[in-house]
Write a protein that holds these residues in place. Sequence first.
Motif, mmCIF file in Angstrom:
data_model
loop_
_atom_site.group_PDB
_atom_site.id
_atom_site.type_symbol
_atom_site.label_atom_id
_atom_site.label_comp_id
_atom_site.label_asym_id
_atom_site.label_seq_id
_atom_site.Cartn_x
_atom_site.Cartn_y
_atom_site.Cartn_z
ATOM 1 N N VAL A 192 1.854 -36.491 40.064
ATOM 2 C CA VAL A 192 3.330 -36.041 40.247
ATOM 3 C C VAL A 192 3.927 -36.334 38.802
ATOM 4 C CG1 VAL A 192 5.506 -35.828 41.058
ATOM 5 C CG2 VAL A 192 3.401 -35.935 42.504
ATOM 6 N N CYS A 193 4.147 -35.881 37.851
ATOM 7 C CA CYS A 193 4.935 -36.444 36.754
ATOM 8 C C CYS A 193 6.280 -36.494 36.761
ATOM 9 C CB CYS A 193 4.578 -35.536 35.311
ATOM 10 S SG CYS A 193 5.148 -36.404 33.821
ATOM 11 N N ASP A 199 9.281 -40.061 22.728
ATOM 12 C CA ASP A 199 8.140 -40.201 21.822
ATOM 13 C C ASP A 199 6.863 -40.559 22.274
ATOM 14 O OD1 ASP A 199 9.886 -39.198 19.851
ATOM 15 O OD2 ASP A 199 10.235 -41.307 18.834
ATOM 16 N N ASN A 200 6.904 -41.772 23.215
ATOM 17 C CA ASN A 200 5.490 -42.278 23.795
ATOM 18 C C ASN A 200 5.017 -41.220 24.923
ATOM 19 O OD1 ASN A 200 5.814 -44.404 22.215
ATOM 20 N ND2 ASN A 200 6.936 -45.608 23.652
ATOM 21 N N THR A 201 5.627 -40.428 25.585
ATOM 22 C CA THR A 201 5.288 -39.620 26.773
ATOM 23 C C THR A 201 5.206 -38.172 26.401
ATOM 24 O OG1 THR A 201 7.582 -39.130 27.684
ATOM 25 C CG2 THR A 201 6.357 -41.134 28.322
ATOM 26 N N THR A 202 5.607 -37.555 25.160
ATOM 27 C CA THR A 202 5.383 -36.424 24.640
ATOM 28 C C THR A 202 3.785 -36.005 24.785
ATOM 29 O OG1 THR A 202 7.637 -36.134 23.461
ATOM 30 C CG2 THR A 202 5.903 -34.596 22.951
ATOM 31 N N GLY A 203 3.500 -34.979 25.381
ATOM 32 C CA GLY A 203 1.965 -34.469 25.528
ATOM 33 C C GLY A 203 1.222 -35.468 26.193
ATOM 34 N N ILE A 204 1.802 -36.336 26.944
ATOM 35 C CA ILE A 204 0.927 -37.333 27.893
ATOM 36 C C ILE A 204 -0.198 -36.665 28.761
ATOM 37 C CG2 ILE A 204 2.488 -37.686 29.620
ATOM 38 C CD1 ILE A 204 1.512 -40.628 29.883
ATOM 39 N N VAL A 228 3.303 -31.669 28.778
ATOM 40 C CA VAL A 228 2.086 -31.018 29.041
ATOM 41 C C VAL A 228 1.549 -30.374 27.673
ATOM 42 C CG1 VAL A 228 1.038 -28.979 30.122
ATOM 43 C CG2 VAL A 228 2.699 -30.600 31.339
ATOM 44 N N ILE A 229 0.306 -30.444 27.273
ATOM 45 C CA ILE A 229 -0.194 -29.527 26.428
ATOM 46 C C ILE A 229 -0.790 -28.456 27.058
ATOM 47 C CG2 ILE A 229 -2.045 -29.585 24.596
ATOM 48 C CD1 ILE A 229 0.019 -31.567 23.977
ATOM 49 N N ASP A 230 -0.396 -27.559 26.821
ATOM 50 C CA ASP A 230 -0.446 -25.903 27.582
ATOM 51 C C ASP A 230 -2.133 -25.695 27.648
ATOM 52 O OD1 ASP A 230 2.183 -26.430 28.176
ATOM 53 O OD2 ASP A 230 2.510 -24.130 27.155
ATOM 54 N N ALA A 231 -2.519 -25.724 26.433
ATOM 55 C CA ALA A 231 -3.976 -25.308 26.319
ATOM 56 C C ALA A 231 -5.061 -26.217 26.966
ATOM 57 C CB ALA A 231 -4.138 -25.127 24.907
#
Length: 309
Positions: A192-193, A199-204, A228-231
């Motif tokens: 669960v996120c 800046d540190n959690t973007t795309g984690i 989330v990185i969708d791909a």
Amino acid sequence: MAIVIIRQDGKIPLWQRALKKVAPQVPVYSYLEPHPKEEITMALVWKHPKGQLMDYPNLKCIACSGAGVDFIFQDENRPKELPITRVVDTMLAQDMSEHVVAVIFSYLKHLGHYRIAQTRKIWRPMQYHRIKDFKVGILGLGVLGSVLAKDLVRFGFRVQGWSNSKKSLGHVKSFAGQEQLYQFLQTTEILVCLLPLTDNTTGILNAALFKQLPRGAYLINVARGGHVIDADLIEYLDNDHLSGACLDVFHEEPLPADHPFWEHDRIHMTPHYASVSDTESVVPQILENFRRLQMGEPLLNVVSKERGY
């Protein structure tokens, strides 16, 4: 001294009525109507148009009407010297916890699969799971994460959490810092996120993180779409490393009609409604900060500009 409400979701009249009901003497304006901009000292905002805050020469505080403030930091044309406050609300935290608990139980009992099967007229019983079958890991043990952790423990779940610093929560195993993230992920079967977006959690939530989870892990993201990185998520769902995902937040909202999430059988979506600020619960702390602003007293729930939350 006056308050201006700046948001783009059609809820300005709702917030105006709530504020005026409690404090009819306080001038409260919509940014969309003619108003004396030089009198504005507090801007009550939610995903405001970027640059809009620079219109107020005597602004002294940027007050977020929710818990997340990432959209404020994304506005490079804001008065950067001003304090930013956010909402800390027990009702908000409890609403979030109830949503996540409901999602977890739905996953354990395959309710999402049965709903899809019903639309296709497929009768196919599946072996259900029990509470003891899964260890739940919470990314982010702040106000929201802590309430969720305690609720899950009461249901009998094995719960662990990860955050920047160690937390002390009864029956919840705490991991902290980058050096313990891998250990946390290795033993997390439902992730669960609830992290703030910085800046540190973007795309984690990316391929590198998904790879560290046990095969068959399930993802719940109720924080921000920017995590989330969708791909990468689609890749790890399609290769069966992840068994599914429930998403309440997205990079663009509403989610565009051509986005692949809509058609993916292993993704369950809700429209960013896991937890919504209740005006009656939140308005008193907004007005208390307005009073403190008038009196020159320290503000409540001030955001750290270094941490971004």
